[in-house]
Design a protein around this motif. Structure first.
Motif, short mmCIF file in Angstrom:
data_model
loop_
_atom_site.label_atom_id
_atom_site.label_comp_id
_atom_site.label_asym_id
_atom_site.label_seq_id
_atom_site.Cartn_x
_atom_site.Cartn_y
_atom_site.Cartn_z
N ARG A 158 0.63 -1.75 0.35
CA ARG A 158 -0.03 -0.17 -0.19
C ARG A 158 0.66 1.92 -0.29
O ARG A 158 2.24 1.22 0.18
N VAL A 159 0.45 2.43 -0.19
CA VAL A 159 0.88 3.98 -0.50
C VAL A 159 2.11 3.87 1.01
O VAL A 159 2.22 4.63 0.82
N TYR A 186 3.54 15.28 2.27
CA TYR A 186 2.72 14.15 1.16
C TYR A 186 1.59 14.76 0.96
O TYR A 186 1.09 14.47 -0.42
N ARG A 187 0.32 15.51 1.52
CA ARG A 187 -0.86 15.56 1.32
C ARG A 187 -0.94 16.87 2.22
O ARG A 187 -2.04 17.56 2.36
N ASP A 219 -4.01 18.74 0.83
CA ASP A 219 -5.52 18.67 2.13
C ASP A 219 -5.42 19.60 3.27
O ASP A 219 -6.33 20.32 3.14
N GLU A 243 -7.61 21.94 4.71
CA GLU A 243 -8.22 22.31 5.67
C GLU A 243 -8.36 23.60 6.58
O GLU A 243 -9.72 24.02 7.17
N VAL A 265 -10.79 25.03 5.53
CA VAL A 265 -12.31 25.22 6.49
C VAL A 265 -12.16 25.89 7.50
O VAL A 265 -12.98 26.75 7.57
N ILE A 286 -1.24 14.37 -3.79
CA ILE A 286 -2.72 14.41 -4.36
C ILE A 286 -2.33 14.94 -6.05
O ILE A 286 -0.87 16.03 -6.19
N ASP A 323 -8.60 13.31 -6.77
CA ASP A 323 -8.23 12.47 -5.71
C ASP A 323 -9.75 12.01 -4.64
O ASP A 323 -10.39 13.70 -4.37
N PHE A 377 -10.08 12.29 -1.42
CA PHE A 377 -10.13 12.28 0.02
C PHE A 377 -9.57 14.38 -0.11
O PHE A 377 -10.48 15.13 0.81
N ASN A 378 -8.87 14.82 -1.23
CA ASN A 378 -8.68 15.78 -1.45
C ASN A 378 -10.34 16.55 -2.00
O ASN A 378 -10.65 17.17 -1.52
N PHE A 386 -13.44 15.60 -0.74
CA PHE A 386 -13.96 15.50 0.40
C PHE A 386 -13.43 17.20 1.16
O PHE A 386 -14.20 17.94 1.45
N VAL A 387 -12.19 17.08 1.24
CA VAL A 387 -12.45 19.37 1.57
C VAL A 387 -12.55 19.86 0.61
O VAL A 387 -12.92 20.75 1.82
N PHE A 388 -12.14 20.00 -0.58
CA PHE A 388 -12.78 20.86 -1.16
C PHE A 388 -14.63 20.90 -1.49
O PHE A 388 -15.30 21.65 -0.90
N GLU A 420 -16.25 20.14 1.58
CA GLU A 420 -16.33 20.75 2.91
C GLU A 420 -16.06 22.28 3.03
O GLU A 420 -17.16 23.21 2.99
N TYR A 450 -10.91 2.90 1.30
CA TYR A 450 -9.53 2.85 1.81
C TYR A 450 -8.86 1.53 2.75
O TYR A 450 -7.12 1.07 2.16
N THR A 467 -5.30 2.63 -1.05
CA THR A 467 -5.12 3.95 -1.61
C THR A 467 -6.33 5.13 -1.99
O THR A 467 -7.58 4.82 -1.83
N LEU A 468 -6.21 6.27 -2.33
CA LEU A 468 -7.27 7.66 -1.90
C LEU A 468 -7.45 7.89 -3.57
O LEU A 468 -7.63 8.59 -4.03
#
Lengths: 248, 460
Positions: A38-39, A78-79, A82, A86, A89, B58, B110, B112-113, B115-117, B119, B160, B165-166
Motif C-alpha cells: 500500500r501507499v 505528502y498531502r 489537504d 482543512e 475549512v 495529490i 484524489d 479525500f481531497n 471531500f475537503v473541497f 466541505e 481505503y 489508496t485514495l
C-alpha cells in the motif's frame, strides 16, 4: 413516531454495515493488512521519489520528506494540499461565525459572574504557560506528536482562559485578523515558491537536514508554525464573537 | 500557467480580503473574472502537487471534461457575482472561498481531497444561505449536508481500508485488477453515492432544497441552483463514469433512486403554486436526469445537458428572485402579467423555459434528441419513454406558467430589472438559441467528451 423511525433507520444502516463487511474478502480484518502493498509503506520508507536505504533517526540526511514524525510527513508534506484545504475549512467557519454574530460595536456579554482578584491574577500566570506549551507543540510538530492544529487550539485555549477569568477582558481582535490573514497568505506563498522554484505547488524546496533535529524538514516547521498562528487567532476570534454582544 | 492557480488565487484573495473589507467586493469581482480569463491559458495536463507523484501525493486532473466543467462553473459564478457583489459585500470573502472550493472539487483527482473541497464549498454555501433569513432552513441544509459528506467519508474510509489508496485513478485500477466480485465494493459506493445525492438534490436525500431554494434571494437562488448544481453534477458525473461500478442489485437501487427523483420531481413541480417551487422541483428532476444519462455512459451529452440546464436555471432564478424581492412573494397570482411591461426579460425567461423543455431551435432540444437516439441505439426503451412522458408534464406546467406571466389585462406588477441583469439574461438566452440552431460544435463536443478515458475501471 419520528424517534422510532430514526431508531429503525439507524438500526437498518448498522445492519447494512455489518452485512456488507462481514465475510467481505476485500475488507481485511483488524491487523491483517499487508502494508507493504500500500501507499503507506512508501511514507514510512520515504521512498516515493528516491531510495534512501534504511531511514535512521538522527542520522538520515536530506530525505525526500524531512519530518521525523511520520504523521506530520503525511499531513504536511505528502498531502499538504489537504491541509491547506482543512485550514480553509476553519477559515470559512470563523468567517461564518463573524458573519452571524459579529456587529460593528461590541462589548462583553453581560453575565452575572464577577471573578475575584485571585482568579484574574492566577489566570494571567497560567495564560503564559498554556501559550508557551501551545507554541512549543506547534514548533515541534515535525518531531513529536502534535503540530499546528493542536498547538493553535492550545494558543486559543489560553485566550479562552483570559476571557473566562475576567469579565471585562477583550483581546485586540484587529491584531488577530492581521495574523490570520498573514499566516494564511504565507502558507500559500510558500506553496507558490515551490511552484516557481521546484515546479510543483507546495514542493519543499529547502534542505531537509538531519532527520530528528529541530532545524530540519525545510518548510514543514514554518508551515506548522503558520498553521498554529492561524488556528490560534481564528479560534480566538470565534471565542471573542461568542462572548461579546452589540453595544458600546 | 498551471491549473492550480484556479484554486490558489481565489484562496489567497480570500485570506487577504479580510483585511481590506472595503475593497473585498472589488477583489471578488476581479478574481472571478480573472479565473475565467485564466482558463484560456492553461494547458490540459495532470498536475502533481508537492512533487510527489500520484498515488502518493495529490494530483489535479485537467482534461477536456474538467476544462468544460471549469468553464461552465467559472462563467456562471462570475455572472452571478457581477450582478450581486455590490449588494452582498459582507459575503465577498466567503464567495472567494466558495470559488476556490468549487474549482478544487472539479479538478482534484484524489478522493479525500474531494471531500475537503466538498466541505469548503459546502460551508460557504451554508453561510450564503443565511442571507435568505430562514435560519431553520439553513440549519436543516447544514445538518443534511454534513450528514451527507460524512456518509461519503465513511464510504471512502471503507474503500481505503480495502484498497489502501485514495487516488481516483489508482483506486479504479486497484478495484478492476483485484479480481474481486463487484459486491465487495457495493456498500461503500452506495454510501458515497448517497453522500453526493444530498448535494446533487437526488430524492429522497434532498429535503433541504425546498427550504433553501423556495426562499432564496438573487444571490443564493442562482448560486445553489446553477453554479453549485453544475459543479456537483460534473463531479458526480466523473465518479459515475470513472470510478463507481454499479451492477446487479446496486445498479437497480441507484437507477430506482434516479427514476423516482425524475418522476417525483416533475410531479411536485406540476402541483406547485409558487414560481420558485416550480423551478426547484423541476431542477430536482433535471439533476436526476443528468445523473441517469451519466450512468448510462453518454458522458458528453450528460455534460452538455448539465450546462444547458444550469445556464437556463441561472436566467430563471435571477428573474424570479428579482421580481420576488420587489413584490414580496412569488405566488403565481402575484407575478401574473410580469412580462407585459418587461418584454426583454420575458423573452429571455421564455427561451430558458423552452430550452429546459427541449423544444426545437434550442440548445436543450439538440441534447435531448441525441440522448433519446443514444438510448434507442442501445435498445433501452424504458428511459426514452420516461423522458418523453415527463417532458409532456414539464410542458404543461411550464407553458401554463408562461401564459400566466405573459398575459394580464390590468393591475400589472411593477418590477424594475436593472441593466446588468437584463444584459446577462439576454446574452445567456442568445447562447442557448445559438447552440440550438448551430448544432455541429455541440455534437462534436459531445463526441470528444465521450472519447476521453483517463481512468480505468468505472461503469464504461
Amino acid at each position: 413516531m419520528k424517534n422510532f423511525l430514526a431508531l429503525a433507520l439507524s438500526l437498518f444502516i448498522g445492519f447494512l454495515i455489518i452485512m456488507s463487511l462481514r465475510n467481505n474478502v476485500a475488507f481485511p480484518e483488524y491487523g491483517t493488512v499487508n502494508v507493504a502493498s500500500r501507499v503507506s509503506q512508501a511514507y514510512l520508507d520515504r521512498d516515493v521519489t528516491e531510495n534512501p536505504g534504511t531511514v535512521i533517526f538522527g542520522e538520515s540526511v536530506n530525505l525526500e520528506s524531512g519530518p521525523a514524525n511520520t504523521v506530520t510527513a503525511i499531513v504536511a508534506d505528502y498531502r499538504s494540499f489537504d491541509t491547506l484545504g482543512e485550514v480553509t475549512v476553519l477559515f470559512v467557519s470563523s468567517l461564518g461565525v463573524a458573519l452571524l454574530l459579529g456587529t460593528k460595536k461590541q462589548k462583553r456579554l453581560e453575565v452575572d459572574f464577577h471573578p475575584n482578584f485571585m482568579l484574574r491574577v492566577g489566570s494571567r500566570a497560567l495564560f503564559g504557560i498554556i501559550l508557551m506549551t501551545g507554541i512549543y507543540v506547534a514548533i515541534h510538530g515535525h518531531l513529536t506528536p502534535g503540530g499546528g492544529f493542536p498547538g493553535g487550539a492550545m494558543i486559543a485555549s489560553s485566550m479562552l482562559l483570559l476571557y473566562l477569568a475576567n469579565d471585562s477582558f477583550r483581546a485586540k481582535i484587529k491584531g488577530f485578523k492581521i495574523l490570520e490573514s498573514a499566516a494564511g497568505s504565507a502558507y500559500i506563498l510558500i506553496g507558490l515558491i515551490g511552484l516557481l522554484v521546484g515546479g510543483y505547488f507546495l514542493q519543499n524546496v529547502l534542505d531537509n537536514g538531519t532527520l530528528g533535529s529541530l532545524f530540519s524538514a525545510g518548510f514543514i516547521p514554518i508551515i506548522y508554525v503558520l498553521i498554529g498562528l492561524k488556528v490560534g487567532s481564528e479560534i480566538s476570534g470565534v471565542i471573542d464573537n461568542f462572548l461579546t454582544e452589540e453595544g458600546v | 500557467m498551471s491549473a492550480i492557480l484556479l484554486i490558489v488565487i481565489p484562496l489567497l484573495a480570500a485570506f487577504l480580503s479580510i483585511l481590506v473589507k472595503k475593497y473585498s467586493a472589488n477583489i471578488l469581482l476581479v478574481v472571478s473574472f480573472a479565473s475565467v480569463v485564466l482558463l484560456n491559458y492553461i494547458p490540459l495536463e495532470v498536475i502533481t502537487i508537492g512533487g510527489f507523484a500520484a498515488p502518493y501525493g495529490i494530483n489535479l486532473i485537467l482534461d477536456q471534461y474538467s476544462l468544460i466543467a471549469l468553464y461552465a462553473v467559472n462563467v456562471l459564478f462570475f455572472l452571478v457575482v457581477a450582478i450581486n457583489c455590490a449588494k452582498f459585500k459582507k459575503l465577498s470573502s466567503i464567495l472567494l472561498v466558495a470559488l476556490a472550493g468549487l474549482n478544487g472539487m472539479i479538478l482534484t483527482g484524489d478522493l479525500f481531497n474531494l471531500f475537503v473541497f466538498m466541505e469548503v464549498s459546502g460551508i460557504a454555501a451554508y453561510l450564503m444561505t443565511t442571507t435568505n433569513q430562514k435560519p431553520l432552513a439553513t440549519f436543516n441544509y447544514l445538518v443534511q449536508g454534513t450528514v451527507g459528506s460524512s456518509l461519503y467519508l465513511l464510504g471512502l474510509i471503507l474503500l481505503y481500508a480495502m484498497f489502501g489508496t485514495l487516488n481516483m485513478q489508482d483506486m479504479a485500477f486497484q478495484i478492476s485488477s483485484s479480481g474481486y466480485h463487484i459486491a465487495v465494493t457495493a456498500f461503500p459506493f452506495l454510501l458515497m453515492f448517497i453522500g453526493f445525492g444530498v448535494e446533487a438534490k437526488l430524492l429522497p436525500f434532498n429535503s433541504w432544497v425546498q427550504g433553501i431554494l423556495g426562499s432564496s434571494n438573487r444571490l443564493t437562488g442562482p448560486m445553489i441552483a446553477s453554479v453549485y448544481a453544475a459543479a456537483i453534477g460534473f463531479v458526480l458525473g466523473r465518479l459515475l463514469t470513472e470510478l463507481f461500478v454499479f451492477e446487479g442489485t446496486l445498479l437497480l437501487i441507484v437507477t430506482a433512486i434516479l427514476g423516482f427523483s425524475i418522476v417525483a420531481g416533475e410531479a411536485m413541480a406540476f402541483g406547485a403554486k409558487k414560481v420558485r417551487e416550480i423551478l426547484l422541483f423541476s431542477s430536482i428532476a433535471q439533476a436526476a436526469l443528468v445523473a441517469l444519462v451519466f450512468l448510462s455512459g453518454f458522458t458528453g451529452l450528460a455534460a452538455l445537458l448539465l450546462i444547458a440546464n444550469t445556464a437556463g436555471k441561472l436566467i430563471l432564478f435571477l428573474i424570479t428572485n428579482t421580481a420576488t424581492d420587489q413584490l414580496g412573494n412569488d405566488d403565481i397570482s402575484t407575478l401574473q402579467g410580469l412580462f407585459v411591461n418587461n418584454k426583454v426579460v420575458g423573452v429571455s425567461f421564455t427561451v430558458a423555459v423552452l430550452n429546459v423543455l427541449g423544444l426545437p431551435m434550442f440548445f436543450g432540444f439538440v441534447l435531448k434528441m441525441n440522448i433519446l437516439l443514444e438510448f434507442f441505439q442501445t435498445d433501452h426503451l424504458l428511459w426514452p419513454a420516461v423522458i418523453l412522458i415527463v417532458s409532456v408534464v414539464e410542458g404543461i406546467y411550464f407553458i401554463r406558467l408562461l401564459l400566466k406571466l405573459w398575459f394580464k389585462e390590468s393591475d400589472l406588477p411593477q418590477v424594475e430589472f436593472e441593466f446588468t441583469l437584463k444584459y446577462v439574461v439576454v446574452v445567456v438566452a442568445a447562447l442557448l438559441i445559438l447552440f440550438g440552431v448551430y448544432t455541429a460544435p455541440v455534437e462534436q463536443a459531445a463526441d470528444d467528451l465521450t472519447a476521453i478515458q483517463y481512468i480505468e475501471g468505472g461503469n464504461l
